[in-house]
Design an enzyme around this catalytic site. Sequence first.
Site: not given
Ligand SMILES: NC(=O)c1ccc[n+]([C@@H]2O[C@H](COP(=O)([O-])OP(=O)(O)OC[C@H]3O[C@@H](n4cnc5c(N)ncnc54)[C@H](OP(=O)(O)O)[C@@H]3O)[C@@H](O)[C@H]2O)c1
Length: 251
Positions: A143, A156
Amino acid sequence: MTNKTAIITGGSRGIGKATALKLADNGINVIITYNSKVDEAHEVVAAIKAKGLKANAFQLDVSNRESFMDIANKVQYSLKEIGECKFDFLINNAGIGLTSPFTETSEEDFDILANVHLKSVYFITQKLLPIINDGGEIVNISSGLTRIVYNDYALYASLKSAIETLTRYQAKELGARKIRVNVVAPGAIETDFRGGAVRDNAQINAAIAGLTALGRVGQVADVAGAIANLLRDDSYWINAQRIEVSGGQAI
Ligand SMILES: NC(=O)c1ccc[n+]([C@@H]2O[C@H](COP(=O)([O-])OP(=O)(O)OC[C@H]3O[C@@H](n4cnc5c(N)ncnc54)[C@H](OP(=O)(O)O)[C@@H]3O)[C@@H](O)[C@H]2O)c1
């Protein structure tokens, strides 16, 4: 030519879904995991199959050690279903946003977030190594918050920092097998993450856009494109790197 195969954790929504579809556009078979959104996961699988690639999905809970310690069996079963034995690319993407001030973080929240963002990534990768082809690649997801300090992200961001360090150690150990390991650090991206705050809260969205050199917040396609580029053969010499994908947020 045989197609390569990728495993993406958390491929049912957000960055993981966009990456799954992008990799399929590039001729890569994809197996995704989901936690709760089974219908969404099957839609991703159907979309990849419609592009003429092999795809599959299985349930995985990265907050629960019983679920992620058994990953090798789950992946082997899923690979067999699509007629493959091994795979080439592992994208450790699944994650949740759980925030609290440092002074108020409970031990229970610490353990949940540590399982999701560090312990599961560590052991999923360790247990899958025997079935990753030599010459493959691992992309961990960190991140922008390891560089930019915002309120309430102490835990986090600390866990994501650990992933960045782990990436360099993995790259050194796995170089003997010509497996590359890089870490992508997205800035704020419009997804469901943290209740969709970046996407749905106009004030937060505008504030981040104002802090970003390119003048907007990130979209899932921005991150998916960066990950897909890292997996290309002509990116072979990029190894052990943290690549921030934030449009120049808070520079
Ligand atoms: N969005 C941001 O601003 C941002 C910025 C920096 C880094 N990130 C990182 O990017 C990655 C993806 O984030 P995103 O924004 O795409 O999130 P998101 O849209 O909330 O999607 C999260 C994904 O992770 C899965 N997931 C959540 N909890 C889980 C668990 N306990 N076990 C297995 N799978 C789980 C979800 O599965 P379900 O759909 O089945 O619930 C979904 O496929 C994460 O590692 C996050 O920390 C995000």
